[in-house]
Scaffold this active site. Structure first.
Site, PDB file in Angstrom:
ATOM      1  N   LYS A  83     -35.009   9.425  -4.485  1.00 12.21           N
ATOM      2  CA  LYS A  83     -35.189   8.941  -5.863  1.00 12.21           C
ATOM      3  C   LYS A  83     -35.624   7.465  -5.919  1.00 12.21           C
ATOM      4  CE  LYS A  83     -32.024  12.293  -7.988  1.00 12.21           C
ATOM      5  NZ  LYS A  83     -30.800  12.488  -8.828  1.00 12.21           N
ATOM      6  N   TYR A 123     -36.470  18.874 -14.482  1.00 15.53           N
ATOM      7  CA  TYR A 123     -35.068  18.839 -14.909  1.00 15.53           C
ATOM      8  C   TYR A 123     -34.822  19.631 -16.190  1.00 15.53           C
ATOM      9  CZ  TYR A 123     -33.541  15.523 -11.324  1.00 15.53           C
ATOM     10  OH  TYR A 123     -33.184  14.930 -10.140  1.00 15.53           O
ATOM     11  N   ARG A 159     -26.979  19.612   0.780  1.00 14.50           N
ATOM     12  CA  ARG A 159     -26.061  19.145  -0.278  1.00 14.50           C
ATOM     13  C   ARG A 159     -24.845  18.455   0.337  1.00 14.50           C
ATOM     14  NH1 ARG A 159     -27.475  19.981  -5.486  1.00 14.50           N
ATOM     15  NH2 ARG A 159     -25.341  19.529  -6.128  1.00 14.50           N
ATOM     16  N   THR A 165     -22.395  14.310  -6.512  1.00 11.99           N
ATOM     17  CA  THR A 165     -23.296  13.687  -7.488  1.00 11.99           C
ATOM     18  C   THR A 165     -22.847  12.267  -7.813  1.00 11.99           C
ATOM     19  OG1 THR A 165     -23.544  15.884  -8.448  1.00 11.99           O
ATOM     20  CG2 THR A 165     -24.390  14.041  -9.742  1.00 11.99           C
ATOM     21  N   ASN A 186     -28.599   7.993  -8.033  1.00 15.63           N
ATOM     22  CA  ASN A 186     -27.834   8.438  -6.873  1.00 15.63           C
ATOM     23  C   ASN A 186     -28.698   8.820  -5.663  1.00 15.63           C
ATOM     24  OD1 ASN A 186     -28.806  10.775  -7.896  1.00 15.63           O
ATOM     25  ND2 ASN A 186     -26.830  11.741  -8.287  1.00 15.63           N
ATOM     26  N   HIS A 189     -32.109  13.987  -4.577  1.00 16.16           N
ATOM     27  CA  HIS A 189     -31.949  15.291  -5.228  1.00 16.16           C
ATOM     28  C   HIS A 189     -31.995  16.363  -4.164  1.00 16.16           C
ATOM     29  CE1 HIS A 189     -32.677  18.853  -7.709  1.00 16.16           C
ATOM     30  NE2 HIS A 189     -33.539  19.188  -6.761  1.00 16.16           N
ATOM     31  N   GLU A 200     -38.542  24.943  -7.072  1.00 18.08           N
ATOM     32  CA  GLU A 200     -38.799  23.503  -6.996  1.00 18.08           C
ATOM     33  C   GLU A 200     -39.886  23.171  -5.965  1.00 18.08           C
ATOM     34  OE1 GLU A 200     -34.239  22.412  -8.428  1.00 18.08           O
ATOM     35  OE2 GLU A 200     -34.877  21.801  -6.429  1.00 18.08           O
TER      36      GLU A 200
HETATM   37  N1  UDP Z   1     -26.767  12.866 -13.745  1.00 21.65           N
HETATM   38  C1  UDP Z   1     -26.441  11.802 -14.580  1.00 21.65           C
HETATM   39  N2  UDP Z   1     -25.207  11.808 -15.206  1.00 21.65           N
HETATM   40  C2  UDP Z   1     -24.315  12.825 -15.033  1.00 21.65           C
HETATM   41  C3  UDP Z   1     -24.665  13.900 -14.202  1.00 21.65           C
HETATM   42  C4  UDP Z   1     -25.883  13.890 -13.565  1.00 21.65           C
HETATM   43  O1  UDP Z   1     -27.229  10.870 -14.760  1.00 21.65           O
HETATM   44  O2  UDP Z   1     -23.221  12.783 -15.629  1.00 21.65           O
HETATM   45  C5  UDP Z   1     -28.088  12.859 -13.061  1.00 21.65           C
HETATM   46  C6  UDP Z   1     -27.956  12.524 -11.576  1.00 21.65           C
HETATM   47  O3  UDP Z   1     -29.110  11.773 -11.191  1.00 21.65           O
HETATM   48  C7  UDP Z   1     -27.957  13.899 -10.940  1.00 21.65           C
HETATM   49  C8  UDP Z   1     -28.933  14.648 -11.839  1.00 21.65           C
HETATM   50  O4  UDP Z   1     -28.656  14.159 -13.142  1.00 21.65           O
HETATM   51  O5  UDP Z   1     -28.346  13.842  -9.596  1.00 21.65           O
HETATM   52  C9  UDP Z   1     -28.794  16.149 -11.826  1.00 21.65           C
HETATM   53  O6  UDP Z   1     -27.459  16.497 -12.099  1.00 21.65           O
HETATM   54  P1  UDP Z   1     -26.717  17.637 -11.277  1.00 21.65           P
HETATM   55  O7  UDP Z   1     -25.451  17.944 -11.984  1.00 21.65           O
HETATM   56  O8  UDP Z   1     -27.672  18.746 -11.019  1.00 21.65           O
HETATM   57  O9  UDP Z   1     -26.337  16.888  -9.907  1.00 21.65           O
HETATM   58  P2  UDP Z   1     -26.935  17.058  -8.427  1.00 21.65           P
HETATM   59  O10 UDP Z   1     -27.299  18.488  -8.234  1.00 21.65           O
HETATM   60  O11 UDP Z   1     -28.111  16.125  -8.327  1.00 21.65           O
HETATM   61  O12 UDP Z   1     -25.821  16.629  -7.514  1.00 21.65           O
HETATM   62 MG    MG Z   2     -28.529  19.748  -9.409  1.00 23.60          MG
END
Ligand code: UDP
Ligand code: MG
Length: 212
Positions: A83, A123, A159, A165, A186, A189, A200
């Protein structure tokens, strides 16, 4: 029913290698154009690209097809993004080192600036969440590195190497523990299932871009 579609093919063990003619073993996943249409596979893999696909409820031309299965059924592929918060700090190599040391192979990689349209579509599943607007803005704020990673149990392994996350909850040694700035910024992805990995990957790579 002339719409272009992105087609992701699910890995389904032996079915994947044998391509039983006339059997519906996948679905068109392009959410905008072809929700829920059942896909009927052609006779052989060579005929997969740039042909007219026949579906139970019409026909479509496939713009892009990603095949997740390889000859080795234990190999999996997943989609990854480094990212903008990480590319800004020149951490592409550092993040890749975590993935490679963890047993994943980078089989496709490209540095791009995502358009707003690409980020919104990518997204889409989070469109109703309160952070959607901010997330799209962040993902288009600087360069990202899109990747396909390959390995045994690649989706779950990736993951695990990314960490939770929220970096405050991420385990030691994970990308997010080491580098993430916040729950939003973070650093990486990763697809959350093989099915989503196919969708994707197809959004950013064609089959010829992926060299395993
Ligand atoms: N995100 C955020 N606030 C939140 C949860 C998620 O800004 O409370 C963002 C973060 O960049 C995250 C992305 O949205 O990586 C996608 O969320 P997801 O729950 O799918 O998390 P991931 O799969 O990336 O761990
Ligand atoms: Mg996700």
């Amino acid at each position: 029913d002339q719409t272009d579609a992105m087609v992701g093919i699910e890995r389904r063990g032996a079915a994947c290698q044998n391509w039983p003619p006339g059997n519906a073993i996948g679905e068109v996943r392009d959410r905008q154009h072809a929700k829920g249409l059942r896909l009927v596979f052609p006779q052989n893999k060579g005929a997969l690209l740039n042909r007219r696909w026949t579906f139970a409820q019409g026909s479509l031309r496939a713009a892009s097809i990603v095949i997740l299965c390889s000859g080795d059924p234990t190999m999996e592929r997943t989609f990854s993004i480094i990212k903008p918060d990480a590319t800004e700090r020149n951490l592409t190599g550092a993040v890749n080192k975590v993935f490679e040391d963890g047993g994943l192979r980078i089989v496709a990689q490209r540095r791009i600036r995502m358009t707003e349209e690409q980020a919104k579509r990518f997204y889409e599943v989070h469109a109703e969440r309160p952070f959607y607007g901010e997330l799209v803005e962040f993902m288009t704020s600087g360069p990202v590195v899109v990747q396909v990673l390959e390995g045994e149990d690649a989706v779950a392994k990736h993951r695990e190497l990314m960490g939770a996350t929220n970096p405050a909850e991420a385990a030691d040694g994970t990308v997010r523990k080491l580098y993430a700035r916040s729950i939003g910024e973070n650093s990486c992805h990763g697809s959350d299932s093989e099915e989503n990995a196919a969708i994707e990957i197809a959004q950013f790579f064609s089959l010829a871009d992926i060299v395993g």
